[in-house]
Motif scaffolding. Structure first.
Motif, PDB file in Angstrom:
ATOM      1  N   MET A  69      36.313  35.441  23.326  1.00  7.85           N
ATOM      2  CA  MET A  69      36.467  36.529  24.286  1.00  7.85           C
ATOM      3  C   MET A  69      35.468  36.322  25.410  1.00  7.85           C
ATOM      4  SD  MET A  69      36.367  40.513  23.291  1.00  7.85           S
ATOM      5  CE  MET A  69      36.006  41.701  24.548  1.00  7.85           C
ATOM      6  N   LEU A  70      35.877  36.684  26.612  1.00  9.91           N
ATOM      7  CA  LEU A  70      34.978  36.627  27.762  1.00  9.91           C
ATOM      8  C   LEU A  70      34.915  38.009  28.362  1.00  9.91           C
ATOM      9  CD1 LEU A  70      36.181  33.387  29.577  1.00  9.91           C
ATOM     10  CD2 LEU A  70      33.987  33.717  28.447  1.00  9.91           C
ATOM     11  N   GLU A  71      33.714  38.455  28.698  1.00 13.11           N
ATOM     12  CA  GLU A  71      33.624  39.743  29.363  1.00 13.11           C
ATOM     13  C   GLU A  71      32.434  39.689  30.316  1.00 13.11           C
ATOM     14  OE1 GLU A  71      33.972  43.058  26.808  1.00 13.11           O
ATOM     15  OE2 GLU A  71      33.587  44.481  28.424  1.00 13.11           O
ATOM     16  N   GLY A  72      32.716  39.745  31.595  1.00  9.71           N
ATOM     17  CA  GLY A  72      31.655  39.639  32.585  1.00  9.71           C
ATOM     18  C   GLY A  72      30.925  38.317  32.398  1.00  9.71           C
ATOM     19  N   THR A  87      46.570  32.114  27.710  1.00 11.92           N
ATOM     20  CA  THR A  87      45.395  32.304  28.552  1.00 11.92           C
ATOM     21  C   THR A  87      44.286  31.314  28.232  1.00 11.92           C
ATOM     22  OG1 THR A  87      44.703  33.979  26.990  1.00 11.92           O
ATOM     23  CG2 THR A  87      45.765  34.757  28.986  1.00 11.92           C
ATOM     24  N   GLY A 137      41.746  28.547  28.508  1.00 14.58           N
ATOM     25  CA  GLY A 137      41.215  27.855  29.675  1.00 14.58           C
ATOM     26  C   GLY A 137      40.912  28.752  30.858  1.00 14.58           C
ATOM     27  N   LEU A 138      41.296  30.044  30.806  1.00 14.26           N
ATOM     28  CA  LEU A 138      40.964  30.956  31.913  1.00 14.26           C
ATOM     29  C   LEU A 138      39.462  31.197  31.948  1.00 14.26           C
ATOM     30  CD1 LEU A 138      43.450  33.952  32.156  1.00 14.26           C
ATOM     31  CD2 LEU A 138      43.213  32.013  33.695  1.00 14.26           C
ATOM     32  N   GLN A 139      38.921  31.378  33.149  1.00 11.35           N
ATOM     33  CA  GLN A 139      37.501  31.681  33.297  1.00 11.35           C
ATOM     34  C   GLN A 139      37.342  33.030  33.971  1.00 11.35           C
ATOM     35  OE1 GLN A 139      35.701  28.595  35.591  1.00 11.35           O
ATOM     36  NE2 GLN A 139      36.098  27.025  34.079  1.00 11.35           N
ATOM     37  N   THR A 140      36.201  33.657  33.723  1.00  8.32           N
ATOM     38  CA  THR A 140      35.910  34.854  34.506  1.00  8.32           C
ATOM     39  C   THR A 140      35.638  34.384  35.929  1.00  8.32           C
ATOM     40  OG1 THR A 140      33.600  34.668  33.888  1.00  8.32           O
ATOM     41  CG2 THR A 140      34.949  36.134  32.579  1.00  8.32           C
ATOM     42  N   ALA A 171      32.461  29.769  31.724  1.00  4.36           N
ATOM     43  CA  ALA A 171      33.034  29.464  30.412  1.00  4.36           C
ATOM     44  C   ALA A 171      34.528  29.747  30.457  1.00  4.36           C
ATOM     45  CB  ALA A 171      32.367  30.313  29.349  1.00  4.36           C
ATOM     46  N   GLN A 172      35.309  28.940  29.719  1.00  5.77           N
ATOM     47  CA  GLN A 172      36.752  29.136  29.695  1.00  5.77           C
ATOM     48  C   GLN A 172      37.155  29.806  28.389  1.00  5.77           C
ATOM     49  OE1 GLN A 172      38.588  25.338  30.094  1.00  5.77           O
ATOM     50  NE2 GLN A 172      37.532  24.865  32.006  1.00  5.77           N
ATOM     51  N   PHE A 173      38.164  30.650  28.486  1.00  4.80           N
ATOM     52  CA  PHE A 173      38.693  31.267  27.276  1.00  4.80           C
ATOM     53  C   PHE A 173      39.252  30.172  26.382  1.00  4.80           C
ATOM     54  CE2 PHE A 173      42.177  33.383  24.947  1.00  4.80           C
ATOM     55  CZ  PHE A 173      41.412  34.287  24.243  1.00  4.80           C
ATOM     56  N   ARG A 180      37.574  44.344  37.403  1.00  7.04           N
ATOM     57  CA  ARG A 180      36.777  45.541  37.675  1.00  7.04           C
ATOM     58  C   ARG A 180      36.767  45.874  39.150  1.00  7.04           C
ATOM     59  NH1 ARG A 180      31.887  46.784  33.637  1.00  7.04           N
ATOM     60  NH2 ARG A 180      33.362  47.323  31.993  1.00  7.04           N
ATOM     61  N   TYR A 195      37.465  39.733  35.261  1.00 11.04           N
ATOM     62  CA  TYR A 195      36.202  40.165  34.679  1.00 11.04           C
ATOM     63  C   TYR A 195      36.125  39.797  33.197  1.00 11.04           C
ATOM     64  CZ  TYR A 195      32.571  43.140  32.770  1.00 11.04           C
ATOM     65  OH  TYR A 195      31.468  43.578  32.104  1.00 11.04           O
ATOM     66  N   SER A 196      37.229  40.011  32.467  1.00 10.58           N
ATOM     67  CA  SER A 196      37.193  39.657  31.047  1.00 10.58           C
ATOM     68  C   SER A 196      38.534  39.096  30.572  1.00 10.58           C
ATOM     69  CB  SER A 196      36.809  40.877  30.197  1.00 10.58           C
ATOM     70  OG  SER A 196      37.906  41.739  30.087  1.00 10.58           O
ATOM     71  N   VAL A 197      38.468  38.296  29.518  1.00  9.20           N
ATOM     72  CA  VAL A 197      39.665  37.708  28.926  1.00  9.20           C
ATOM     73  C   VAL A 197      39.614  37.939  27.424  1.00  9.20           C
ATOM     74  CG1 VAL A 197      41.050  35.621  28.642  1.00  9.20           C
ATOM     75  CG2 VAL A 197      39.535  35.820  30.611  1.00  9.20           C
ATOM     76  N   ASN A 198      40.657  38.534  26.872  1.00  9.93           N
ATOM     77  CA  ASN A 198      40.744  38.720  25.426  1.00  9.93           C
ATOM     78  C   ASN A 198      42.181  38.478  25.004  1.00  9.93           C
ATOM     79  OD1 ASN A 198      40.562  39.454  22.782  1.00  9.93           O
ATOM     80  ND2 ASN A 198      40.196  41.625  23.166  1.00  9.93           N
ATOM     81  N   GLY A 199      42.478  37.286  24.526  1.00  9.89           N
ATOM     82  CA  GLY A 199      43.855  36.941  24.187  1.00  9.89           C
ATOM     83  C   GLY A 199      44.720  37.096  25.431  1.00  9.89           C
TER      84      GLY A 199
END
Lengths: 594, 469
Positions: B46-49, A59, A61-64, B24-26, A21, A11-15
């Motif tokens: 940052m990605l969120e939803g 991380t 390049g990771l996508q939701t 979108a990619q982090f 979820r 759902y989300s990526v932060n560092g």
């Protein structure tokens, strides 16, 4: 809305922190694979709404919407032959294999086997069909390195009757060599290796009281602030005071059977140096390369921060495994401050309420959990083993009142405080004798009395007292100069100099001085105190200190550490006689003048 | 990916938020095109939803919620690389700033680099002669090392850095070329100019790559400046097999940019408001120094930082010191006393020097000489503080000798001219001469044999007379 049947997705990526979820398939501390690249992660938070995962690799390049795959097991390490001489990252991925997979720079999502799966070991099977195996009991053994015999032990949570035992012979780590059936009738296949979760201590039968020192060959440690086998010590010090150097010296020379060296958030070049030096150096006891008894965990400061947090647990789990075989292990953790910072960094990403200086409120409990996994134990299979931890602490701004140093102090029993002023004067090891302490002195007193000399403890006390007295005298000297002091106090300052320069200072680059056995340490103390008592008599007879100084005996004593080799301690006797002769000469001269 | 997103959800400081984003990619880069045709670059922070948070490098002034079209590139921040980088000047974000057009790229590389595997590293051992006595003798610089200069505002760190670059004989024994990568972060125009002029005067300009993020350039760009510079350095070192010296100044400005950016993201601050990951972030830069086993070429770093209020315990110098392999500390007192370079010897240190000096590298007596100089100079400080209390007259004879030694050490050894290039031989001989001002018995770090070979009070006396004349 996801249900249990659906694959959970990001759902989300932060560092290094990834959230999912509306899923309930994960359990706390479970290991997971994140994204298409199958990055390794661990579940660190669960609510009915969100699952929080820390990822041990980059991380970028990771996508939701990418999948997250549960493994059903907690973050674990593989334990088996092939660990020693190896170098791993914080989550036990072998760095040499990673180099072959991705070249000099470490890539992401690389799946390489932890231990060499092709290598064949000569295995002795110790059981036959019908043998009843208890938890922790050894069912096979093999020579892991020329210095270490590896025992294959029943996992601590398993027992049963052997239904199949392979004959002695050559086996690889995943080959089945024994099969047992437990009380419930379930069959278990045993190979040369097993898994164990890194955050859970391996059980042992009984904790033993510390009674034997871990001998390091470093005078200031062995004599003044000894550490017991199974003990804990912290080495705090600002940058450039020699934390790493001290740890290298201990790792090289201490009398542990196995060294686990954890480079936690430190420099890459230092790990390279350990690797180079330890391969080249010979273990003084076995004559084999030091690497044969060493395993390195290298999660340098530029490697992913979550894996840095895990590296400490990986290291101590490996150590406990070898402890269960009846070995004595010393862990060097350099540096626990970087580990605490990793905790802080992840805690910050989770938006937890910070306690002191941004560190999470659970910092002390995590520290104590780690240090309490040390100790001397009777293992499940009746052997005796121990895990000793020596943790470097890097206080911010060299300020020992910062949270990591203060909390570490509460959980360790040896405190070897490094001092900037000593390091600036190139007094190494820069361990400050007034702020350091060891709580093991009483526990170990009997060992020193029976194994070294009955007078050892008495001499140590006298040496400490002289250093203490010097310190109070120096307060006066700093104000008004040394000329005003009476002769006997000047002598104390002079003798304290002998202790500082001739005894406490130790040259790691000198072939003879880098490691000094306990009996030489004792003889050196004895000589210094002998000189002190004799010169004190002369001073009482009004022979000036200047005359004694000119005789050159003080310089002789200082150079004893280089001049008398570790194997020729009888030369202390002749030297003592020579010094007595010189002092008697001074006394005669004085009488003649009268 | 050709999908374009019109408008923005919100803007806060240098961050913009897009919603209804798919795929979108982090950490990937995005191009933001304004209605007037100008372009900005953003990075997914940052990605969120279905929301993506972008940090915009050129700043968000002029952006509105409706006047943008955003396109994701699907790639992390990359830098075009080729051998033609040498002699070029770039902005802090790695774009050409010298009017010579785009770089013809031989390859593109992620500016964040990847961690160097510790087993692939080669332990650095070859020393670099800088021609500066205090550095060569007491804190020897080693090829592949990261050795920062801890300075203060107004001290001569820039001059010193230039002198090191001019005199460094980095590639003396190997056929490889030597080049400098210069990264300026938040420094004034004048300072950048001084470096450019000095490089030109010493004729190294065609071997310098400059990345300039000046004091009035956007701070978000400042965060990527050193990364661009190090990517260029790694490329030149490991693929073009050159020996690269990276000068990065000023790391304090970099850290402050990071702090500003972190606080605009609403992160929990650590010490003095700096983000808790400052250590990891600095390490991701400094750890990019080194040598790879089996590959010719090296990256040596000489970061410069100004200690706020000359405080070495400030988080930036403190964390830097924990990562780098030593430090060269400059001192205001020495500078005011007319000593150039004003290197404060006692807190300075080179961790790698022990393995790169001595027989086979410099000279057999190097380590003895250096140890004794350190120890004796530490005594000088004690004697001075005592003298300030009881007066010089009241000192013991030995302490008076220490004062003399200290005076000439600073005058003859530390002090040298901007264009004075001393050989290692000269430096070590000078060290022994100065030590000979002290009585033999006070030199307790040296064994007798070494002492007899080098102890020469007459030469010391001659040195004094020469200096006084």
């Amino acid at each position: 809305m996801q249900t249990q049947n659906q694959q959970p997705v990001i759902y989300s990526v932060n560092g290094p922190v990834v959230k999912i979820r509306n899923t309930n398939v994960f359990s706390m501390m479970e290991m997971v694979y994140v994204g298409q690249r199958r990055l390794i992660g661990e579940v660190i938070g669960l609510t009915d709404l969100e699952t929080t995962i820390q990822v041990y690799e980059s991380t970028s390049g990771l996508q939701t919407g990418e999948p997250v795959e549960p493994t059903g097991a907690p973050m674990s390490v593989t334990l088996g032959p092939g660990i020693l001489t190896n170098i791993f990252d914080g989550i036990e991925r072998p760095l040499r294999a990673l180099e072959q997979a991705s070249g000099a720079f470490i890539g992401d999502g690389l799946a390489v086997p932890v231990l060499n799966e092709e290598k064949e070991y000569d295995v002795d099977i110790k059981v036959t069909k019908g043998t009843v195996l208890q938890p922790g009991e050894a069912y096979a053994s093999c020579q892991e390195t020329s210095a270490i015999l590896h025992l294959c032990m029943v996992p601590p949570n398993l027992s049963g009757k052997v239904t199949y035992a392979a004959p002695d012979g050559k086996y690889r780590i995943h080959d089945e060599i024994v099969r047992i059936v437990d009380a419930a009738g379930k069959e278990h296949s045993l190979t040369l290796c097993q898994k164990w979760p890194i955050r859970r201590a391996r059980p042992a039968a009984k904790r033993l009281a510390p009674s034997r020192p871990m001998i390091t060959g470093q005078r200031v440690l062995d004599t003044l602030f000894p550490i017991a086998r199974g003990g804990t010590a912290a080495i705090p010090g600002g940058f450039g005071t020699g934390k790493t150097m001290t740890q290298h010296q201990i790792a090289k020379w201490c009398d542990a059977d196995i060294i686990v060296y954890i480079g936690c958030g430190e420099r890459g070049n230092e790990m390279t140096q350990v690797l180079e030096e330890f391969t080249a150096l010979k273990d003084p006891r076995t004559g084999k390369s030091l690497m044969e008894r060493t395993v390195l965990i290298a999660n340098t400061s530029n490697m992913p921060v979550a894996a840095r947090e895990a590296s400490i647990y990986t290291g101590i789990t490996l150590a406990e495994y070898y402890r269960d075989m009846g070995y004595h292990i010393a862990i060097m953790a350099d540096s626990t401050s970087r580990w605490a910072e990793a905790l802080r960094e992840i805690s910050g990403r989770l938006e937890e309420m910070p306690a002191e200086e941004g560190y999470p409120a659970y910092l002390p409990s995590r520290l104590s959990e780690f240090y309490e996994r040390t100790g001397a134990y009777e293992t499940l299979n009746g052997r005796e083993g121990s895990v000793t931890v020596i943790g470097a602490v890097s206080p911010q701004g060299s300020d020992f009142s910062e949270p990591v140093t203060q909390n570490t102090r509460r959980f360790v029993r040896c405190f070897w405080g490094l001092d900037k002023a000593l390091a600036y004067a190139r007094h190494y090891p820069a361990i400050n004798w007034t702020m350091s302490y060891s709580e093991y002195l009483d526990d170990l007193a009997r060992y020193y009395e029976s194994k070294v000399d009955p007078k050892f403890n008495e001499y140590r006390t006298e040496i400490s007292a002289l250093l203490k007295e010097e310190q109070s005298l120096m307060d006066i000297v700093r104000l008004i100069g040394s000329d005003v002091l009476p002769e006997d106090q000047k002598l104390v300052i002079e003798i304290a100099r002998l202790i500082r320069v001739g005894f406490l200072q130790q040259n790691a680059y000198h072939a003879e001085d880098t490691y000094v056995p306990l009996d030489k340490q004792f003889r050196m103390m004895e000589l210094i105190l002998h000189v002190f008592h004799r010169t004190k008599e002369l001073i009482a007879e009004h022979i000036p200190l200047e005359a004694i100084r000119e005789s050159g005996i003080f310089e002789t004593v200082i150079k004893v550490k280089y001049d008398i080799p570790n194997r020729q301690l009888e030369r202390f006797d002749t030297l003592t006689q020579q010094i007595d002769g010189i002092l008697d000469g001074l006394r005669r001269k004085k009488k003649e003048v009268l | 990916m050709s999908l374009q997103y019109f408008g923005l959800h919100s803007i806060s400081g240098s961050l913009v938020i897009l919603d209804h984003v798919e795929g979108a990619q982090f950490d990937e880069m995005a191009r933001i095109v304004l209605d007037d045709g100008t372009e900005r670059t953003g990075r997914v922070a940052m990605l969120e939803g279905d929301k993506a948070v972008l940090q915009v490098f050129e700043g968000t002034h002029g952006l509105s919620l409706t006047n943008t079209r955003t396109q994701f590139t699907g790639r992390p921040m990359e830098m075009p690389l080729s051998g033609d980088l040498l002699g070029r000047v770039f902005t802090g974000a790695g774009r050409p700033a010298d009017g010579l057009g785009e770089v013809m790229a031989e390859k593109f590389a992620d500016i964040n680099g990847a961690p160097l595997n510790p087993v692939s590293r080669q332990y650095p051992r070859n020393f670099i002669q800088t021609g500066i006595s205090s550095i060569d003798c007491l804190m020897t610089l080693i090829r592949g090392q990261k050795l920062p200069i801890f300075s203060g505002t107004g001290l001569s760190h820039n001059k010193l850095a230039v002198q090191i670059v001019q005199q460094a004989q980095i590639a003396k024994d190997s056929g490889s070329e030597f080049a400098v990568v210069f990264a300026a972060m938040g420094i004034q125009n004048d300072v950048a100019d001084f470096f450019r002029r000095s490089f030109a005067e010493s004729g190294v300009l065609q071997n310098v790559v400059m990345f300039l993020n000046l004091a009035n350039d956007p701070i978000v760009e400042r965060i990527i400046t050193p990364r661009c510079a190090l990517t260029a350095a790694e490329y030149l070192a490991y693929e073009k097999h050159m020996h690269i010296l990276v000068v990065m100044t000023d790391m304090t400005a970099y850290a402050e940019a990071l702090r500003e950016f972190s606080s605009s993201k609403g992160e929990i601050p650590g010490r003095k408001g700096f983000p808790g990951y400052l250590y990891s972030d600095l390490a991701s830069l400094y750890e990019r120094a080194g040598i790879i086993e089996g590959i010719e070429g090296s990256v040596t770093q000489l970061p410069i930082l100004t200690m706020p209020n000359d405080d070495i315990t400030h988080p930036v110098p403190d964390l830097t010191g924990y990562i780098t392999e030593g430090q060269i500390v400059l001192d205001r007192g020495l500078e005011q006393g007319g000593v150039y370079p004003p290197i404060s010897v006692l807190p300075s240190l080179s961790r790698l020097m022990k393995d790169g000096i001595g027989e086979g590298y410099t000279r057999a007596d190097h380590s003895a000489c250096a140890n004794q100089l350190f120890a004796s100079y530490a005594q000088v400080q004690d004697a001075r503080s005592l003298a300030s209390v009881i007066g010089e007259e009241e000192l013991s004879a030995l302490d008076k000798q220490y004062l003399t030694f200290g005076r000439y050490f600073e005058k003859c050894f530390l002090t040298q001219r901007f264009d004075e290039n001393r050989s290692m031989e000269e430096t070590l001989d000078l060290g022994w001469m100065l030590l000979s001002l002290l009585p033999k018995s006070a030199l307790d770090r040296v064994d007798d044999q070494m002492l007899n070979a080098h102890y020469d009070p007459e030469a010391a006396q001659a040195l004094i007379e020469k200096t006084e004349a």
